[in-house]
Design an enzyme around this catalytic site. Sequence first.
Site, PDB file in Angstrom:
ATOM      1  N   GLU A 115       3.440  24.356 -10.091  1.00  0.00           N
ATOM      2  CA  GLU A 115       4.620  25.209  -9.943  1.00  0.00           C
ATOM      3  C   GLU A 115       4.570  26.425 -10.861  1.00  0.00           C
ATOM      4  O   GLU A 115       4.384  26.288 -12.082  1.00  0.00           O
ATOM      5  CB  GLU A 115       5.898  24.399 -10.216  1.00  0.00           C
ATOM      6  CG  GLU A 115       7.158  25.205  -9.963  1.00  0.00           C
ATOM      7  CD  GLU A 115       8.423  24.364 -10.041  1.00  0.00           C
ATOM      8  OE1 GLU A 115       9.486  24.918 -10.364  1.00  0.00           O
ATOM      9  OE2 GLU A 115       8.341  23.156  -9.763  1.00  0.00           O
TER      10      GLU A 115
ATOM     11  N   LYS B 123      15.312  17.519 -13.013  1.00  0.00           N
ATOM     12  CA  LYS B 123      14.051  17.867 -12.375  1.00  0.00           C
ATOM     13  C   LYS B 123      13.323  18.907 -13.217  1.00  0.00           C
ATOM     14  O   LYS B 123      12.097  18.858 -13.387  1.00  0.00           O
ATOM     15  CB  LYS B 123      14.301  18.388 -10.958  1.00  0.00           C
ATOM     16  CG  LYS B 123      13.020  18.695 -10.166  1.00  0.00           C
ATOM     17  CD  LYS B 123      12.548  20.124 -10.331  1.00  0.00           C
ATOM     18  CE  LYS B 123      11.276  20.361  -9.532  1.00  0.00           C
ATOM     19  NZ  LYS B 123      10.697  21.705  -9.766  1.00  0.00           N
TER      20      LYS B 123
ATOM     21  N   ASP C 243       0.735   7.794 -15.985  1.00  0.00           N
ATOM     22  CA  ASP C 243       1.327   7.560 -14.672  1.00  0.00           C
ATOM     23  C   ASP C 243       2.666   8.286 -14.567  1.00  0.00           C
ATOM     24  O   ASP C 243       3.693   7.779 -15.021  1.00  0.00           O
ATOM     25  CB  ASP C 243       1.513   6.051 -14.469  1.00  0.00           C
ATOM     26  CG  ASP C 243       2.001   5.691 -13.080  1.00  0.00           C
ATOM     27  OD1 ASP C 243       2.451   6.591 -12.343  1.00  0.00           O
ATOM     28  OD2 ASP C 243       1.960   4.498 -12.733  1.00  0.00           O
TER      29      ASP C 243
ATOM     30  N   HIS D   6      11.270  33.553 -12.312  1.00  0.00           N
ATOM     31  CA  HIS D   6      10.497  32.662 -11.449  1.00  0.00           C
ATOM     32  C   HIS D   6       9.750  33.447 -10.381  1.00  0.00           C
ATOM     33  O   HIS D   6       8.572  33.199 -10.125  1.00  0.00           O
ATOM     34  CB  HIS D   6      11.425  31.641 -10.787  1.00  0.00           C
ATOM     35  CG  HIS D   6      10.707  30.711  -9.848  1.00  0.00           C
ATOM     36  ND1 HIS D   6       9.896  29.698 -10.298  1.00  0.00           N
ATOM     37  CD2 HIS D   6      10.660  30.671  -8.495  1.00  0.00           C
ATOM     38  CE1 HIS D   6       9.378  29.056  -9.259  1.00  0.00           C
ATOM     39  NE2 HIS D   6       9.828  29.624  -8.157  1.00  0.00           N
TER      40      HIS D   6
END
Length: 438
Positions: free
Chosen positions: A85, A280, A296, A393
Site C-alpha cells: 500500500e 486498519k 504470522d 495518499h
Amino acid sequence: MIKPVEGFSKLTKEQKIDWLTTNYTKDPKAAKALLQRYWNDDTKVQKLHDEFIENTVTNFYLPFGVAPNFLINDKLYAIPMVIEESSVVAAASKAAKFWLNKGGFKTTVIGTEKIGQVHFMYHGDPTKLKSFFNSVKPKLLEKAAHITKNMKKRGGGITNIELKNKTDKLDHYFQLHCTFETLDAMGANFINSCLESFAETLKTESLANLDFSEKEKNIEIVMSILSNYVPNCVVRAEVSCPVDELNIDHQMPSKEFAQKIVQAVNIAQAEPHRAVTHNKGIMNGVDAVVLATGNDFRAIEAGVHAYAAKEEGYSSLTHAEVENEIFKFWIELPLALGTVGGLTSLHPLVKLALEILGKPSATELMQIVAVAGLAQNFAAIRSLVTTGIQEGHMKMHLLNILNQLGATEIEKTTLTNYFKKHTATHSSVVEAFQKLRQ
C-alpha cells in the site's frame, strides 16, 4: 470443459505450470513466461522458496521498504516493512521523525503468556470431573515432560492448566485452558504438541477412572489447538510531550491540534464504523513489520481485532489525552511473535530484517511492532485532522497510476512535478497524462 486433475502435488513444478496455464489462461505461453520471470536466478534460493508451501509455481513479490529514525527506549532503529500500500512507509517515517526530538517512543511489555486449549465433551457430574482433573493434573505435566524438556531449560514451558466448565455456552462442553511461556519462539508447534499430549492423557486416564460411570468415562476429545487470542501477551507503546511542542508547520495551533487528535481517537472509541478503519490503519504498520520478520500476520490480525472488541463493543486500539498541558498518545496490543523458528531462520530477507533490527528477542520485537502501529495511527490521524487523508495518499499513489497508464520516465518526472502544486486524484492524473500525450 476443464477436468479435475489427479495427483497434482506429485507433478513437477514445470508440469504444474503447464497444466495451470493450459487450462486457466488465455495465452499459456505468455502466462508461463510471466511465472518463470519471477523465479530466483539462484536455484538454491528458489528451491527454498518452493518448499515454503505446497504446489509452488512462482514467487509473489512485495516491496521491502525501511522506515528510519525510530527512537525506541533511547535506541535508534530503522524498521523494515513489507507492504503493497502506497504511503504506509512514508507515513511511518514521518511520524518517527516527528517524535525523534521529543523523546521518541517508550514501550513496556505487560505480559508474554500464550494460550492453548483442549476442547472436549463430558456427559456426567461436573464435580466428579473437577475431582478427576485435580488428581490427573500432575500426570498431564509428567506425560508432556519430553516435549517441554528443552523449553524448560531455556526458562519457558507450561505455566498452568485449568479445567473450565463452558456448559453455559454449549451443552456438555468443557476445556483444559492452558498457558505457556515460549520465550523467543512464537511457540505454535510447541503448544499444539503439549495440548495433544494432554488430550491423550486425559482420555486414557478417564477410561481408567473407577469413580466415573461408563458414560462419564467416555470423554470425547473434539480438538486440541492453540489460541491466537492472547490478552495476556501484551505490549504498550506511547509518546508524549508538552502540548506547545506539537508544532505541525503552522498548519494548526498546537493546542487545537492536540484537542483534535484526542477527539478523533474518542470518536474511534465510540463509533465502530470509524474504529474498524482506524484500527486498519494501525495494522498497516503492524502487519508490514510482522510480514518483514517472518511472523504470522493473519494470527496477529485475528488476535488484535478480538482484543479491540474485548469490552462492550469494537473500539479503538489507541488512546489519547491532554492532562496538565501534556499530550499523551498510546496503544496496547496483544502480539504473539517469534524471532526463532519458522521463516525466521529460513527466509533470507527475514534474516536480514531481523539483523537490521539488531537481532531482537521476541519481547523486543513486540515493542518494535507496537511502535510501528502507533506511529502509523498518529500519521493517519494527523493527516485526517489537518489536510485530509487524500492529499498525501494520492501523491504517494501517483506513480502507481502513472505506471498503469504506461507513462515514460520523462512523463513521470513531468507529472510528479506538476502534482507537487496540484491536487492528485485518479481522474486528474489521467486527464493531465492525456493532455501531456497530446
